[in-house]
Every structure is written in structure tokens, then in C-alpha cells.
Design a protein around this motif. Structure first.
Motif, PDB file in Angstrom:
ATOM      1  N   ARG A  18       0.805  -1.231   0.000  1.00 17.62           N
ATOM      2  CA  ARG A  18       0.000   0.000   0.000  1.00 17.62           C
ATOM      3  C   ARG A  18       0.844   1.291   0.000  1.00 17.62           C
ATOM      4  N   ARG A  19       1.888   1.345  -0.821  1.00 19.14           N
ATOM      5  CA  ARG A  19       2.685   2.578  -0.895  1.00 19.14           C
ATOM      6  C   ARG A  19       2.334   3.304  -2.207  1.00 19.14           C
ATOM      7  N   PHE A  20       1.612   4.425  -2.072  1.00 19.86           N
ATOM      8  CA  PHE A  20       1.125   5.202  -3.218  1.00 19.86           C
ATOM      9  C   PHE A  20       2.184   6.217  -3.633  1.00 19.86           C
ATOM     10  N   ASP A  21       2.391   6.392  -4.954  1.00 18.78           N
ATOM     11  CA  ASP A  21       3.341   7.411  -5.418  1.00 18.78           C
ATOM     12  C   ASP A  21       2.551   8.641  -5.874  1.00 18.78           C
ATOM     13  N   LYS A  22       2.242   9.487  -4.912  1.00 25.14           N
ATOM     14  CA  LYS A  22       1.396  10.663  -5.168  1.00 25.14           C
ATOM     15  C   LYS A  22       2.025  11.601  -6.210  1.00 25.14           C
ATOM     16  N   ASP A  23       3.335  11.808  -6.099  1.00 24.58           N
ATOM     17  CA  ASP A  23       3.994  12.747  -7.024  1.00 24.58           C
ATOM     18  C   ASP A  23       3.877  12.263  -8.471  1.00 24.58           C
ATOM     19  N   ALA A  24       4.128  10.970  -8.668  1.00 23.26           N
ATOM     20  CA  ALA A  24       4.062  10.428 -10.032  1.00 23.26           C
ATOM     21  C   ALA A  24       2.633  10.536 -10.571  1.00 23.26           C
ATOM     22  N   VAL A  25       1.659  10.176  -9.739  1.00 27.13           N
ATOM     23  CA  VAL A  25       0.260  10.193 -10.211  1.00 27.13           C
ATOM     24  C   VAL A  25      -0.190  11.627 -10.503  1.00 27.13           C
ATOM     25  N   ALA A  33      -4.329  16.075 -18.497  1.00 29.48           N
ATOM     26  CA  ALA A  33      -5.152  17.288 -18.579  1.00 29.48           C
ATOM     27  C   ALA A  33      -4.558  18.272 -19.593  1.00 29.48           C
ATOM     28  N   GLU A  34      -3.232  18.453 -19.526  1.00 28.53           N
ATOM     29  CA  GLU A  34      -2.599  19.449 -20.400  1.00 28.53           C
ATOM     30  C   GLU A  34      -2.577  19.029 -21.867  1.00 28.53           C
ATOM     31  N   VAL A  86      -8.220   9.163  -8.340  1.00 31.72           N
ATOM     32  CA  VAL A  86      -9.295  10.093  -8.734  1.00 31.72           C
ATOM     33  C   VAL A  86      -9.056  11.475  -8.118  1.00 31.72           C
ATOM     34  N   ALA A  87      -8.573  11.508  -6.883  1.00 24.99           N
ATOM     35  CA  ALA A  87      -8.293  12.802  -6.239  1.00 24.99           C
ATOM     36  C   ALA A  87      -7.266  13.598  -7.057  1.00 24.99           C
ATOM     37  N   GLU A  88      -6.280  12.909  -7.609  1.00 23.06           N
ATOM     38  CA  GLU A  88      -5.262  13.602  -8.417  1.00 23.06           C
ATOM     39  C   GLU A  88      -5.844  14.058  -9.760  1.00 23.06           C
ATOM     40  N   LEU A  89      -6.750  13.263 -10.324  1.00 17.56           N
ATOM     41  CA  LEU A  89      -7.399  13.682 -11.586  1.00 17.56           C
ATOM     42  C   LEU A  89      -8.235  14.937 -11.334  1.00 17.56           C
ATOM     43  N   LEU A  90      -8.967  14.942 -10.214  1.00 17.94           N
ATOM     44  CA  LEU A  90      -9.786  16.116  -9.864  1.00 17.94           C
ATOM     45  C   LEU A  90      -8.901  17.340  -9.685  1.00 17.94           C
ATOM     46  N   GLU A  91      -7.805  17.142  -8.986  1.00 18.86           N
ATOM     47  CA  GLU A  91      -6.852  18.220  -8.734  1.00 18.86           C
ATOM     48  C   GLU A  91      -6.309  18.795 -10.061  1.00 18.86           C
ATOM     49  N   ALA A  92      -6.157  17.911 -11.056  1.00 21.77           N
ATOM     50  CA  ALA A  92      -5.653  18.355 -12.368  1.00 21.77           C
ATOM     51  C   ALA A  92      -6.767  18.980 -13.211  1.00 21.77           C
TER      52      ALA A  92
END
Ligand code: IP8
Length: 257
Positions: A18-25, A33-34, A86-92
Motif C-alpha cells: 500500500r505505498r502510493f506514489d502521489k507525485d508520479a500520479v 489534462a494538459e 481520482v483525487a489527483e485527476l480532480l486536482e488536475a
């Protein structure tokens, strides 16, 4: 439209439970998005799925009641992972919602069956991105099984006929042999059934749904109707965005002939 799989090796540290790579995602979501391209994202399970799934042999289906808590636990873990993606997609700036295969669909002897396409099609019609992922899914024959993100990609490709299916991993593509062991290994820019037969199948990663060669086979099976499948290295910043924008990127393209 682009179908994109964010591989478990890119979005998690596969060696640590359960180690998420937040920066990469976060970066990959911004790249999507861009690019301005309409996309559907599928993600792998990484260390949120494979470690427990392997320990309890969930990929082989039901064999004992000791597996049941693990079925629920893996479902729980991959849902948490999906919430973070999904949180990172929303953030983007991309409106996205998780569509968990284990809650929405079933499998039949290891094959994902999307009986009702309406939820996915309705989300897309509203401009919302459905996000599917590798999950434990109930199976008509085996009780339950592992549905990989690649299987979800295959089902979505059939349904949505995307322009490209992009598999974002931590390697540049398929090599003639395992690049971690063989310094002479060469990247194969384009793979066909014929090429795949000659490639060493040792380039595997330690998970329950097969390694690079298995992935290529699935990619080849998905090709058709002019759609190409591309394997790229998502750990290199800008790679995904460049590919989505049609620029040249180091990768392996799978083509059916
Ligand atoms: O990471 C596997 O999906 P993948 C799903 O796409 C589980 O191979 C739960 C291990």
C-alpha cells in the motif's frame, strides 16, 4: 479518444504494501489534462492488490474459506488506491469517478463481462471520466478471480473504440531480452505476433497477472480496427503528454497484421 492505463509499477511502490506514489500520479494526471485529449483512465493495483492477492492465491479462484477475508481486504485496498488516483485527476481539473469492476461487473471463467454499458456511457456523455482498475471480481465459474487493469482496458477498447490504448509502465517498452540482466538487450519499437514469439518471456515482474510479454500479448489481442496499443515509460516526465499530443516518444507499439 485515448484509453490510458496507469500501471501499478508507476503509481505505487510495488515492493511495499500500500505505498502510493502521489507525485508520479499527480504529474501524470496533469500531463493528461494538459494534452487536452479526451481520455478514459484505467489503473493497475500495484502493491495495493498484488501482495495480498498472491499470498491468498486469489487469481486461481475460490479454494478455501480462508481466502474470503483477503477478497474483501484487496477490494478495500484497491478502492482506496482508486480514490487517491481520482483525487489527483480532480486536482488536475478532470472530473473523474471510480467505477470499481468488482462492484459493477462479473467475470466468466476469468473473462470480464461488462453486461451493462450504460453507466460508463452516461458518465462519458456528461463529460465525466470513468476510472476502472484492477480488482477482485466475482466469477460465474471460479467464485471470484482477479480482473487486471489490462482486462478492463480490453473490454473498454471493444466498447469505446479509442484512437489509441496507452499502457504507462516503468519501462521503455519490450526488449529483446531482460534489460535488467542483459546489457545487450534492445528495445523493440514495433511488435507483432511473429516478433513476440522470438522474445524472451523472462522479462516478468513479480505480480499475479503476468509480465511484459503477457502484457504485449494482451496488447496485440486488443489491436484491430486501426487502433494501436503503445507501451511507454511513465516515470520519464513529459512522455505521456508527448505521446498523447502525437509527438515522437521512445516506446513499443503493438500492431495486429
Ligand atoms: O495491477 C491486478 O491488476 P493489475 C488486480 O492491472 C489485483 O495487474 C487486485 C491484483
Amino acid at each position: 479518444m485515448m484509453l490510458i492505463k496507469l500501471g501499478g509499477s508507476v503509481i505505487t511502490d510495488k515492493s511495499q504494501y500500500r505505498r502510493f506514489d502521489k507525485d508520479a500520479v499527480s504529474r501524470l494526471c496533469r500531463e493528461i489534462a494538459e494534452s487536452g485529449k479526451q481520455a478514459v483512465v484505467v489503473h493497475g493495483a500495484g502493491s495495493f492488490g498484488h501482495i495480498l492477492a498472491k499470498r491468498y492465491s486469489l487469481q486461481d479462484g475460490y479454494s478455501s474459506k480462508e481466502q474470503i477475508p483477503a477478497v474483501a481486504m484487496v477490494q478495500h485496498d484497491v478502492r482506496e488506491l482508486s480514490s487517491m488516483v481520482v483525487a489527483e485527476l480532480l486536482e488536475a481539473g478532470i472530473p473523474a469517478v471510480s467505477v470499481p469492476p468488482g462492484s459493477c461487473f462479473v467475470m466468466d471463467d476469468g473473462k470480464l463481462v461488462i453486461g451493462d454499458e450504460e453507466p460508463i456511457r452516461s458518465l462519458l456523455a456528461m463529460g465525466i471520466m470513468p476510472v476502472l482498475f484492477g480488482d477482485v471480481v466475482m466469477d460465474r465459474k471460479k467464485g471470484f478471480g482477479i480482473c487486471s487493469g489490462d482486462q478492463a482496458m480490453e473490454a473498454l477498447a471493444e466498447m469505446l473504440k479509442p484512437e489509441k490504448a496507452v499502457f504507462v509502465s516503468d519501462i521503455d517498452g519490450l526488449y529483446t531480452s531482460d534489460p535488467k540482466k542483459d546489457p545487450d538487450a534492445k528495445l523493440i519499437p514495433e511488435v507483432t505476433e511473429e516478433v513476440l514469439k522470438k522474445v524472451s518471456t523472462e522479462q516478468s515482474v513479480d505480480d499475479v497477472t503476468g509480465g511484459v510479454a503477457g502484457k504485449m500479448k494482451e496488447m496485440l489481442d486488443m489491436c484491430g480496427n486501426g487502433m494501436e496499443c503503445v507501451l511507454i515509460n511513465g516515470t520519464i516526465p513529459g512522455n505521456l503528454q508527448n505521446l498523447l499530443e502525437g509527438k515522437e516518444v521512445k516506446c513499443t507499439v503493438a500492431r495486429a497484421i
